[in-house]
Design a protein around this motif. Sequence first.
Motif, PDB file in Angstrom:
ATOM      1  N   ALA A  59       0.816  -1.215   0.000  1.00  0.00           N
ATOM      2  CA  ALA A  59       0.000   0.000   0.000  1.00  0.00           C
ATOM      3  C   ALA A  59       0.849   1.263   0.000  1.00  0.00           C
ATOM      4  N   LEU A  60       2.160   1.107   0.225  1.00  0.00           N
ATOM      5  CA  LEU A  60       3.034   2.279   0.213  1.00  0.00           C
ATOM      6  C   LEU A  60       4.019   2.123  -0.937  1.00  0.00           C
ATOM      7  N   ASN A  61       4.121   3.151  -1.750  1.00  0.00           N
ATOM      8  CA  ASN A  61       5.058   3.126  -2.866  1.00  0.00           C
ATOM      9  C   ASN A  61       6.494   3.041  -2.341  1.00  0.00           C
ATOM     10  N   PRO A  62       7.197   1.941  -2.629  1.00  0.00           N
ATOM     11  CA  PRO A  62       8.518   1.752  -2.029  1.00  0.00           C
ATOM     12  C   PRO A  62       9.567   2.746  -2.504  1.00  0.00           C
ATOM     13  N   LYS A  63       9.283   3.473  -3.586  1.00  0.00           N
ATOM     14  CA  LYS A  63      10.287   4.383  -4.120  1.00  0.00           C
ATOM     15  C   LYS A  63      10.071   5.821  -3.665  1.00  0.00           C
ATOM     16  N   LEU A  64       9.094   6.073  -2.833  1.00  0.00           N
ATOM     17  CA  LEU A  64       8.861   7.440  -2.362  1.00  0.00           C
ATOM     18  C   LEU A  64       9.284   7.555  -0.906  1.00  0.00           C
ATOM     19  N   LYS A  65       9.782   8.746  -0.553  1.00  0.00           N
ATOM     20  CA  LYS A  65      10.149   8.985   0.835  1.00  0.00           C
ATOM     21  C   LYS A  65       8.886   9.177   1.674  1.00  0.00           C
ATOM     22  N   ILE A  66       9.048   8.943   2.971  1.00  0.00           N
ATOM     23  CA  ILE A  66       7.913   9.118   3.887  1.00  0.00           C
ATOM     24  C   ILE A  66       7.336  10.518   3.732  1.00  0.00           C
ATOM     25  N   SER A  67       8.226  11.508   3.597  1.00  0.00           N
ATOM     26  CA  SER A  67       7.750  12.888   3.505  1.00  0.00           C
ATOM     27  C   SER A  67       6.801  13.065   2.325  1.00  0.00           C
ATOM     28  N   GLU A  68       7.108  12.393   1.209  1.00  0.00           N
ATOM     29  CA  GLU A  68       6.209  12.562   0.060  1.00  0.00           C
ATOM     30  C   GLU A  68       4.963  11.703   0.195  1.00  0.00           C
ATOM     31  N   LEU A  69       5.140  10.505   0.769  1.00  0.00           N
ATOM     32  CA  LEU A  69       3.986   9.624   0.947  1.00  0.00           C
ATOM     33  C   LEU A  69       2.900  10.321   1.747  1.00  0.00           C
ATOM     34  N   ARG A  71       1.940  14.126   0.112  1.00  0.00           N
ATOM     35  CA  ARG A  71       1.196  14.250  -1.136  1.00  0.00           C
ATOM     36  C   ARG A  71      -0.299  14.550  -0.931  1.00  0.00           C
ATOM     37  N   PRO A  72      -1.021  13.803  -0.081  1.00  0.00           N
ATOM     38  CA  PRO A  72      -2.437  14.137   0.093  1.00  0.00           C
ATOM     39  C   PRO A  72      -2.628  15.562   0.613  1.00  0.00           C
ATOM     40  N   ALA A  73      -1.753  15.976   1.542  1.00  0.00           N
ATOM     41  CA  ALA A  73      -1.872  17.332   2.082  1.00  0.00           C
ATOM     42  C   ALA A  73      -1.648  18.360   0.981  1.00  0.00           C
ATOM     43  N   GLN A  74      -0.688  18.059   0.116  1.00  0.00           N
ATOM     44  CA  GLN A  74      -0.384  18.957  -0.997  1.00  0.00           C
ATOM     45  C   GLN A  74      -1.527  18.929  -2.008  1.00  0.00           C
ATOM     46  N   PHE A  75      -2.062  17.742  -2.235  1.00  0.00           N
ATOM     47  CA  PHE A  75      -3.066  17.545  -3.272  1.00  0.00           C
ATOM     48  C   PHE A  75      -4.399  18.176  -2.889  1.00  0.00           C
ATOM     49  N   TYR A  76      -4.840  17.918  -1.667  1.00  0.00           N
ATOM     50  CA  TYR A  76      -6.145  18.438  -1.259  1.00  0.00           C
ATOM     51  C   TYR A  76      -6.029  19.828  -0.661  1.00  0.00           C
ATOM     52  N   GLY A  77      -4.995  20.040   0.137  1.00  0.00           N
ATOM     53  CA  GLY A  77      -4.907  21.293   0.880  1.00  0.00           C
ATOM     54  C   GLY A  77      -4.097  22.352   0.158  1.00  0.00           C
ATOM     55  N   GLY A  78      -3.383  21.964  -0.906  1.00  0.00           N
ATOM     56  CA  GLY A  78      -2.558  22.919  -1.637  1.00  0.00           C
ATOM     57  C   GLY A  78      -1.403  23.451  -0.805  1.00  0.00           C
ATOM     58  N   LEU A  79      -0.949  22.665   0.179  1.00  0.00           N
ATOM     59  CA  LEU A  79       0.160  23.138   1.024  1.00  0.00           C
ATOM     60  C   LEU A  79       1.473  23.050   0.252  1.00  0.00           C
ATOM     61  N   LYS A  80       2.384  23.978   0.568  1.00  0.00           N
ATOM     62  CA  LYS A  80       3.689  23.986  -0.105  1.00  0.00           C
ATOM     63  C   LYS A  80       4.763  24.347   0.903  1.00  0.00           C
ATOM     64  N   GLY A  81       5.996  24.013   0.564  1.00  0.00           N
ATOM     65  CA  GLY A  81       7.166  24.473   1.310  1.00  0.00           C
ATOM     66  C   GLY A  81       7.084  24.191   2.801  1.00  0.00           C
ATOM     67  N   VAL A  82       7.258  25.256   3.586  1.00  0.00           N
ATOM     68  CA  VAL A  82       7.335  25.094   5.040  1.00  0.00           C
ATOM     69  C   VAL A  82       6.013  24.593   5.608  1.00  0.00           C
ATOM     70  N   ALA A  83       4.903  25.110   5.086  1.00  0.00           N
ATOM     71  CA  ALA A  83       3.592  24.688   5.588  1.00  0.00           C
ATOM     72  C   ALA A  83       3.421  23.185   5.405  1.00  0.00           C
ATOM     73  N   LEU A  84       3.875  22.685   4.254  1.00  0.00           N
ATOM     74  CA  LEU A  84       3.758  21.252   3.972  1.00  0.00           C
ATOM     75  C   LEU A  84       4.618  20.451   4.941  1.00  0.00           C
ATOM     76  N   LYS A  85       5.845  20.941   5.153  1.00  0.00           N
ATOM     77  CA  LYS A  85       6.750  20.223   6.052  1.00  0.00           C
ATOM     78  C   LYS A  85       6.178  20.189   7.465  1.00  0.00           C
ATOM     79  N   ASN A  86       5.623  21.321   7.896  1.00  0.00           N
ATOM     80  CA  ASN A  86       5.040  21.366   9.232  1.00  0.00           C
ATOM     81  C   ASN A  86       3.882  20.390   9.360  1.00  0.00           C
ATOM     82  N   ARG A  87       3.082  20.329   8.287  1.00  0.00           N
ATOM     83  CA  ARG A  87       1.929  19.428   8.317  1.00  0.00           C
ATOM     84  C   ARG A  87       2.404  17.976   8.426  1.00  0.00           C
ATOM     85  N   VAL A  88       3.438  17.618   7.632  1.00  0.00           N
ATOM     86  CA  VAL A  88       3.956  16.251   7.685  1.00  0.00           C
ATOM     87  C   VAL A  88       4.504  15.958   9.079  1.00  0.00           C
ATOM     88  N   ASP A  89       5.227  16.938   9.659  1.00  0.00           N
ATOM     89  CA  ASP A  89       5.755  16.738  11.006  1.00  0.00           C
ATOM     90  C   ASP A  89       4.621  16.503  11.997  1.00  0.00           C
TER      91      ASP A  89
END
Lengths: 563, 412
Positions: free
Chosen positions: A368-378, A381-399
Motif C-alpha cells: 500500500a506504500l510506494n517503495p520508491k517514495l520517501k515518507i515525507s512525500e507519501l 502528497r495528500p496534504a499537498q493535493f487536497y490542501g494545496g500546502l507547499k514548502g514550510v507549511a507542507l513540512k510542518n503538516r507532515v511533522d
Amino acid sequence: MTKKKDVLLKIRDLKIEGYSDETWVPIIKGVDLTLHRGEVMGLIGESGAGKSTIGAACMGYARDGTRISNGSIEFDGMELTTATEADRRMLRGSRIAYVAQSAAASFNPAHKIIDQHTEAPLQYRLKKRLEAQEDAMELYEKLRLPNPQEIGFRYPHQVSGGQLQRAMTAMAMSCRPDLIIFDEPTTALDVTTQIEVLAAIRDIVDEFNTAAIYITHDLAVVAQMADTIKVLLKGEEVEEAPTKEMLDNPQEEYTKSLWAVRSFESPQKQRPKDGVPLISVRHVDAAYTKGEKILDDVSFDIYEGMTVAVVGESGSGKSTTARVITGLLPPMKGEVLFKGTPFPPDYRNRTKDQLRQCQMIYQMADTALNPKLKISELIGRPAQFYGGLKGVALKNRVDALLDMIELEPSQYYNRYPTELSGGQKQRIGIARALAAEPSFIVCDEVTSALDQLVAEGILRLLDRLQRDLNLAYMFITHDLATVRSIADEVVVMQHGKVVEQGPKDDMFTPPHHPYTDLLLSSVPEMDPNWLTTLLEERGIDNVGDAAAARLDPKDPKLTGANA
Amino acid sequence: MSVFVIIYYTLLLGASCLAAYFNKRSAFLLLFSLTLVSFVLGIVGGVGALRAVAIAAGLLALAAMVSYAFREFLIAIASHNMAKELRTAPLTAAFGMFVIFTYAIAGIFAPWIAPFGEAQVISSAFAPADENMLLGADQLGRDMFSRIIYGARNTVALALAGTVLAFTLGAMAGLLAATTGGYFDQFLGRMSDVIMSIPSLIFALLMLSIFGGELANDTTSFWLLTGFAVLVGLLFVTAVAEGNVMSWIIGLAIMVGVAVAFAGGMLVIFNPSEIILVLVVAVIYSPRVFRLTRAVAGNVVVMDYIEAAKLRGERRWYLIRREILPNSAAPLVAEFGLEFCFVFLLIAGLSFLGLGIQPPTADWGSMVRENATLISFGELTPLIPAAAIALLTVAVNFVVDWMLYRSSGLKV
C-alpha cells in the motif's frame, strides 16, 4: 514435560547472524533448546524475534544472507552444524519436515498434490509409488480431508486454503519424520478454518508421537497445541515453561505484557438519537464483471465518530462492500449516501472534496506504500493535493502528522518504506489517510498482518485518533478479538448478505444468529483445554467448512436453537 | 627444458599446494586441473603452448586487476549511496564499466586522440603497421587506428540515439497502455504485433531502400523526424491532458514546438542518411520496449498504492511519473543496455551490408567489410573493428547482468 523421554533435538548457545549493510548483525543471540521425542514445543514472540530462523536452524539450515556463527545443533545424536550439506539434506523431508505458513505459496501449482506428497518417500526409497499413494490417502483420511481417495489428484489451486494446509501437514508426515516444524501454519486462515487445521495437526502429531516445534505469534493457538512454550524476544530467550504453568503464572515482564494484550477495550459509543448517518449503504447489490453476485441487498449505516466492524470469513463480501463505498466498484443496484446525499457510484465522478472525505487504510502496508517514495512525500502528497500546502507549511503538516502517529518526525522524514518495520509502515498508512483530513476511513484488515503487540498499538492509536478527530471507521476484520476491543457496532456478513447487525454488546451476548455463533465459538481462547472441549461439544466432523455448510440459510434468525 | 617451463610448473604446483594447504577448494581444483592440462599441453604443443597459456592467464589477471582498481576508484569518488551500490558490483561489471568508460572517452575526444583524420589518406593501401600507424592502413591507405577511434564516436552515437528514441516511444506507449487499458491498449498492442511480425533485418533493409538514395536529403529527414517527435509528443499529451480541452490545446502547441526544435537539433548532429537509419532502428525496436514496459507497468498498476493514489483523485500523469515509473525503472534500465547491444549490432550489420553509415564516415561494421579481403592473406586487420564491436557488446552485457541481478531482488 509430562513425557520424560530421550532427547531428540538439543540446541546449545545457538548464534545466527544476518548480513545487512555490509556487516554481520546478530539475529539469534545464544538460544538453548531441548526437545524430547513426542514433545510439542511452541515458539512465540513478535516478528523479528527469530522464531522462523530458529525453526530453520533445527534443520541445520541457514537462510540466504544468514549464517550460523556459533553453537551446536544436535539432532538425534548427530551434530548438524558440522555435518556436510549432503548429510543434512538426507535428514530433511525424511526425518525432519517443515510446514510453511502459506501452503498455497509452498505447493508447486504445476503438479498434483499427491505427486508432491509422494516425492519424498520415493526420493528416499522408503516406499513404492502405489504404496506411497495409498499411504497418502490414509493420511488424508486421518486429517479428515473430504474425499481422501480423490483429493490428492487435484491441483493445489482446486483445493481451499484450509484443506491445502492440511494436505501440507499430511505431506510432512509422508516419511513419518521424528520432528515437524510448523511455521505459523494457521496465521493466514479464517478462524472457522483454523480450527479444523489445528484439530487435524494435533491429532496426527499425537498419533504418530512426532515431536514438533510450533511457531506462531498467537498465544491462544499455541496454548492448544504445545506441551511447553518458549518465549523469544529479539533473538533471546525470555522464558520457557510447560504450557499450563506459563499461562497461569508467567514470570517475566515481557511475557506478562504479551498475555495482557487482549485486555484493551474501547468504551462502546451509542448512536446519536437524531441526525443523518455519515455513510449509509442502501440495498446494494454488486458483482465483478459478468460474475456471480458478490453482494446481495447489503444495507447498514455508519454514524459520525463511530466504529462499525464488518466481520465474516473470507469471501463473505466484506472487502467488496468497502470497494463499493470508495467507488472502486460501482454497484449494480442501490446507492451509497454521504450525510444524506448520494455519492456518485464511480470514484472518477466524485469531486475532490468527496474523495477527501473517504479514505482507506490497507491490510498489507507493504503493497500500500510506494517503495520508491520517501515518507515525507507519501504523507505530504495528500496534504499537498487536497490542501494545496507547499514548502514550510507542507513540512510542518507532515511533522504534525508524524507526531500524531507517534513517530519521531526528524528520524523518519527522509526514510523509505522498506526501511521500516511492519507496524511503522501501517502507521504511515494511517498518516497518509489522515493527511487528507477525512471524516470516514475504511480500515481493511489493518491489523491482521501484524503481531499482537504491534496490532494492539495500532488499535490504540486508531482509537485515540477517533476521539481526537471525530473520525468514523468501517473496520473490516475476521478477528473477533479486534472487534471486541474497538467496535461500537458490528455487521456480520456471510455469502454477501448481512446476517446480523447491531451494537457490539448485543452481538457478544446470546442469543445469536447461528453463523455469528459459529464465528464466536471458533475464536481460540487462552484455556489450553478449549480446543478439546469445543471438539467434544461440536463433534469432530462439525468444524470449519463442514459446520458452515451445515448452517441452514433459511434458519429463522435468532432461534437460539443452535447456541 | 627452458627456464620458462621450469618457472611455469613451479609456480603452478606451488600455488596448488598452497591452495590445498589453506583449504581453498575451488582455487585448488582450478590450479591443479590447469597443472594437469599443462602436462599434456607441454608434451603436445611444446613451450609455445605453455607460453600462450601463461599469456592468457596474465591477460585475465591484468583485466581483473584493472577492474578491481577501477571499481575502487569509482567507489572512492562516488557519493555515499552510489558507493554502497557499487560495492555490490562483481568484477565482471567493473570490467564492463571500465570498457564503456574507455569507449566513451575515445568517442568524445576522438579528434584529439586520433593522430589522423578519419578520411585522410596517408599511405598506400593495406600498408603494414609502422611507428607512424599503430595498426597499419586500410584499403585506401587511411590510418586504421584513427578510424577505429572515430568509429567509436559514429557507431556508438548512432546506436545510442536509436535506442533512446526507441525507448522514449516504446516506454511512453507501454506506460499509457498499462494505465489506460481497453481499446487503446489493444490498438497499441496489435500495432506492435504487426511491426514485430516482420523480421527486423528485412524490415530495416526495406525501409532503408525506400528512404535511402534520392529521399535521403535534409527536407525529407526533417519531416520524418518531426513526424516521429509528434507521435511521441501525442502520447505525452494524452498522458498529461486527460480530457480537458484547454490542456489539449496548450499541450499540442508545446508539443509541435518541441518536435520542430528536436528535428532541427538532430539535423545539426547527424547527416540525413544517418537520421533515417536512426529512425528505422527506433521504429523497429520500440515494440519490444513497449511490450516489456507494458508488462512491468501492468504488474505495478495492480498494487494497492496505485489504488490509493487513484482514490485520492490523482491524474494519470502523476501516476505514471511518481508511482509507476520509479517502480519499473530497474528492468527498463537493464533492457536499455540489452537493446543498445542489439541496435549496435544491427547498425554494424547494416553497415557491413553497405546500407548503414555511408563512406567515408568511419564505422566499425563497414570497416570489417572493406578490409575483409585481407582475411584470405592471413592478416588480422579486419578483425580489429570486429573485436571492438564484440568487446563493447560483452562489456555492456556484463553491466546489464549486474543490474538484472540487482533488480531481481536477490541478496548476497
